[in-house]
Write a protein that holds these residues in place. Structure first.
Motif, PDB file in Angstrom:
ATOM      1  N   MET A  14      17.939 -63.901  32.664  1.00 33.03           N
ATOM      2  CA  MET A  14      17.458 -64.977  31.823  1.00 33.03           C
ATOM      3  C   MET A  14      17.665 -66.288  32.564  1.00 33.03           C
ATOM      4  SD  MET A  14      18.909 -63.831  28.106  1.00 33.03           S
ATOM      5  CE  MET A  14      17.950 -65.021  27.217  1.00 33.03           C
ATOM      6  N   THR A  15      16.654 -67.152  32.489  1.00 34.36           N
ATOM      7  CA  THR A  15      16.839 -68.456  33.108  1.00 34.36           C
ATOM      8  C   THR A  15      17.472 -69.399  32.091  1.00 34.36           C
ATOM      9  OG1 THR A  15      14.719 -69.485  32.529  1.00 34.36           O
ATOM     10  CG2 THR A  15      14.751 -68.037  34.471  1.00 34.36           C
ATOM     11  N   ASP A  16      18.143 -70.411  32.599  1.00 31.86           N
ATOM     12  CA  ASP A  16      18.828 -71.371  31.744  1.00 31.86           C
ATOM     13  C   ASP A  16      18.931 -72.680  32.519  1.00 31.86           C
ATOM     14  OD1 ASP A  16      21.691 -72.642  30.973  1.00 31.86           O
ATOM     15  OD2 ASP A  16      20.817 -71.605  29.248  1.00 31.86           O
ATOM     16  N   ALA A  17      18.347 -73.749  31.978  1.00 31.36           N
ATOM     17  CA  ALA A  17      18.313 -75.027  32.684  1.00 31.36           C
ATOM     18  C   ALA A  17      19.701 -75.571  32.976  1.00 31.36           C
ATOM     19  CB  ALA A  17      17.496 -76.043  31.890  1.00 31.36           C
ATOM     20  N   GLY A  18      20.654 -75.346  32.092  1.00 37.76           N
ATOM     21  CA  GLY A  18      22.003 -75.866  32.285  1.00 37.76           C
ATOM     22  C   GLY A  18      22.853 -75.030  33.224  1.00 37.76           C
ATOM     23  N   ARG A  19      22.836 -73.721  33.035  1.00 35.48           N
ATOM     24  CA  ARG A  19      23.722 -72.841  33.792  1.00 35.48           C
ATOM     25  C   ARG A  19      23.082 -72.296  35.062  1.00 35.48           C
ATOM     26  NH1 ARG A  19      25.650 -68.544  29.841  1.00 35.48           N
ATOM     27  NH2 ARG A  19      26.998 -67.972  31.559  1.00 35.48           N
ATOM     28  N   LEU A  20      21.763 -72.332  35.135  1.00 30.67           N
ATOM     29  CA  LEU A  20      21.045 -71.806  36.301  1.00 30.67           C
ATOM     30  C   LEU A  20      19.811 -72.688  36.525  1.00 30.67           C
ATOM     31  CD1 LEU A  20      21.276 -69.332  38.238  1.00 30.67           C
ATOM     32  CD2 LEU A  20      19.764 -68.126  36.670  1.00 30.67           C
ATOM     33  N   PRO A  21      20.036 -73.963  36.904  1.00 24.40           N
ATOM     34  CA  PRO A  21      18.930 -74.920  36.974  1.00 24.40           C
ATOM     35  C   PRO A  21      17.783 -74.467  37.883  1.00 24.40           C
ATOM     36  CG  PRO A  21      21.030 -76.034  37.332  1.00 24.40           C
ATOM     37  CD  PRO A  21      21.312 -74.569  37.264  1.00 24.40           C
ATOM     38  N   ASP A  22      18.112 -73.888  39.017  1.00 29.51           N
ATOM     39  CA  ASP A  22      17.075 -73.363  39.913  1.00 29.51           C
ATOM     40  C   ASP A  22      17.160 -71.839  39.877  1.00 29.51           C
ATOM     41  OD1 ASP A  22      15.267 -72.628  41.841  1.00 29.51           O
ATOM     42  OD2 ASP A  22      16.333 -73.574  43.504  1.00 29.51           O
ATOM     43  N   PRO A  23      16.308 -71.198  39.097  1.00 35.48           N
ATOM     44  CA  PRO A  23      16.404 -69.748  38.950  1.00 35.48           C
ATOM     45  C   PRO A  23      15.822 -68.951  40.118  1.00 35.48           C
ATOM     46  CG  PRO A  23      14.562 -70.556  37.683  1.00 35.48           C
ATOM     47  CD  PRO A  23      15.255 -71.767  38.250  1.00 35.48           C
ATOM     48  N   LEU A  24      15.107 -69.607  41.016  1.00 38.21           N
ATOM     49  CA  LEU A  24      14.391 -68.877  42.065  1.00 38.21           C
ATOM     50  C   LEU A  24      15.307 -68.062  42.981  1.00 38.21           C
ATOM     51  CD1 LEU A  24      11.625 -71.514  42.854  1.00 38.21           C
ATOM     52  CD2 LEU A  24      11.492 -69.517  41.359  1.00 38.21           C
ATOM     53  N   PRO A  25      16.447 -68.588  43.440  1.00 48.62           N
ATOM     54  CA  PRO A  25      17.334 -67.747  44.266  1.00 48.62           C
ATOM     55  C   PRO A  25      17.845 -66.504  43.526  1.00 48.62           C
ATOM     56  CG  PRO A  25      17.895 -70.053  44.564  1.00 48.62           C
ATOM     57  CD  PRO A  25      16.915 -69.981  43.413  1.00 48.62           C
ATOM     58  N   ALA A  26      18.199 -66.664  42.249  1.00 49.57           N
ATOM     59  CA  ALA A  26      18.675 -65.509  41.475  1.00 49.57           C
ATOM     60  C   ALA A  26      17.554 -64.492  41.299  1.00 49.57           C
ATOM     61  CB  ALA A  26      19.197 -65.967  40.112  1.00 49.57           C
ATOM     62  N   ILE A  27      16.349 -64.962  41.027  1.00 52.39           N
ATOM     63  CA  ILE A  27      15.208 -64.060  40.876  1.00 52.39           C
ATOM     64  C   ILE A  27      14.947 -63.324  42.182  1.00 52.39           C
ATOM     65  CG2 ILE A  27      12.706 -63.970  40.466  1.00 52.39           C
ATOM     66  CD1 ILE A  27      13.168 -66.375  38.511  1.00 52.39           C
ATOM     67  N   GLY A  28      15.146 -64.002  43.290  1.00 53.10           N
ATOM     68  CA  GLY A  28      14.959 -63.385  44.604  1.00 53.10           C
ATOM     69  C   GLY A  28      15.923 -62.247  44.886  1.00 53.10           C
ATOM     70  N   ARG A  29      17.017 -62.164  44.131  1.00 51.04           N
ATOM     71  CA  ARG A  29      17.994 -61.082  44.319  1.00 51.04           C
ATOM     72  C   ARG A  29      17.718 -59.872  43.431  1.00 51.04           C
ATOM     73  NH1 ARG A  29      21.838 -65.451  43.788  1.00 51.04           N
ATOM     74  NH2 ARG A  29      22.667 -64.472  41.922  1.00 51.04           N
ATOM     75  N   LEU A  30      16.766 -59.987  42.528  1.00 48.85           N
ATOM     76  CA  LEU A  30      16.460 -58.873  41.628  1.00 48.85           C
ATOM     77  C   LEU A  30      15.680 -57.791  42.361  1.00 48.85           C
ATOM     78  CD1 LEU A  30      15.450 -60.872  38.426  1.00 48.85           C
ATOM     79  CD2 LEU A  30      17.636 -59.758  38.919  1.00 48.85           C
ATOM     80  N   GLU A  31      15.743 -56.590  41.801  1.00 47.71           N
ATOM     81  CA  GLU A  31      15.045 -55.450  42.402  1.00 47.71           C
ATOM     82  C   GLU A  31      13.738 -55.182  41.684  1.00 47.71           C
ATOM     83  OE1 GLU A  31      17.637 -52.077  42.512  1.00 47.71           O
ATOM     84  OE2 GLU A  31      19.273 -53.227  43.415  1.00 47.71           O
ATOM     85  N   ARG A  32      12.789 -54.623  42.416  1.00 47.19           N
ATOM     86  CA  ARG A  32      11.488 -54.254  41.842  1.00 47.19           C
ATOM     87  C   ARG A  32      11.705 -53.515  40.515  1.00 47.19           C
ATOM     88  NH1 ARG A  32       6.445 -54.003  43.279  1.00 47.19           N
ATOM     89  NH2 ARG A  32       6.826 -54.708  45.396  1.00 47.19           N
ATOM     90  N   GLY A  33      10.962 -53.916  39.503  1.00 48.86           N
ATOM     91  CA  GLY A  33      11.090 -53.303  38.181  1.00 48.86           C
ATOM     92  C   GLY A  33      12.037 -54.044  37.252  1.00 48.86           C
ATOM     93  N   ASP A  34      12.918 -54.909  37.796  1.00 49.80           N
ATOM     94  CA  ASP A  34      13.774 -55.735  36.948  1.00 49.80           C
ATOM     95  C   ASP A  34      12.900 -56.758  36.225  1.00 49.80           C
ATOM     96  OD1 ASP A  34      16.096 -54.445  37.748  1.00 49.80           O
ATOM     97  OD2 ASP A  34      16.716 -56.010  39.154  1.00 49.80           O
TER      98      ASP A  34
END
Length: 180
Positions: free
Chosen positions: A1-21
């Motif tokens: 889940m993205t969150d502006a306060g706790r994860l302002p730039d979600p792109l790096p976290a999304i880049g760590r997810l696996e196909r199908g997540d």
């Protein structure tokens, strides 16, 4: 889940997810133009990586970025049927109790995010459900044909405590923050 306060730039976290997540795009606090721009970036990254994208609370934005679906807060469960009519393939809803699970099933949701399972920074005053209550709610949701995701204080480590609960997976914010 993205969150502006706790994860302002979600792109790096999304880049760590696996196909199908999956990614549940929130960032409610952004001005509409900025939210659209970030949602477009997230959608493109999700397409490239083979990730499922849900947009929280805004069916028009979900359609604008060709998201896979929509996530609704518990107060808007009744909008699930309308989202389906808009052509959104997946509809998930937040559920905090058995009544919400029953409404989600009646309104055509595909899945529920049951929360908060454990203490969470997102809602510091909320009483956590705990494993046993989650298990009862998850069993009821599955009986009604809904997929179930645990949310609230769930990390890869705490998820191991949920092995016996009939879950499709878990959703998290803090587990993907740079401090995690």
């Amino acid at each position: 889940m993205t969150d502006a306060g706790r994860l302002p730039d979600p792109l790096p976290a999304i880049g760590r997810l696996e196909r199908g997540d999956g990614v549940l795009f929130r960032h409610y606090e952004l001005a509409p133009a900025k939210r659209l721009a970030l949602a477009q970036q997230v959608a493109e990254l999700c397409r490239r990586r083979g990730l499922v994208l849900l947009v929280a609370g805004d069916a028009r934005l979900a359609r604008a970025v060709s998201a896979d679906g929509l996530h609704l807060p518990q107060a808007l469960i009744e909008h699930a049927a309308r989202a389906r009519r808009m052509g959104l393939r997946l509809v998930t809803v937040a559920a905090h109790d058995a009544a919400a699970i029953a409404r989600a099933a009646r309104c055509g949701a595909d899945a529920v995010l049951i929360s908060p399972v454990f203490a969470t920074a997102s809602h510091p005053g909320a009483a956590p459900l705990g494993v046993l209550r989650l298990a009862a709610l998850a069993t009821e949701a599955r009986r009604r044909g809904l997929q179930v995701y645990a949310l609230g204080g769930v990390t890869p480590a705490s998820f191991t405590r949920l092995r016996q609960v009939p879950l499709a997976g878990y959703a998290a914010i803090g587990a993907f923050s740079p401090q995690a």
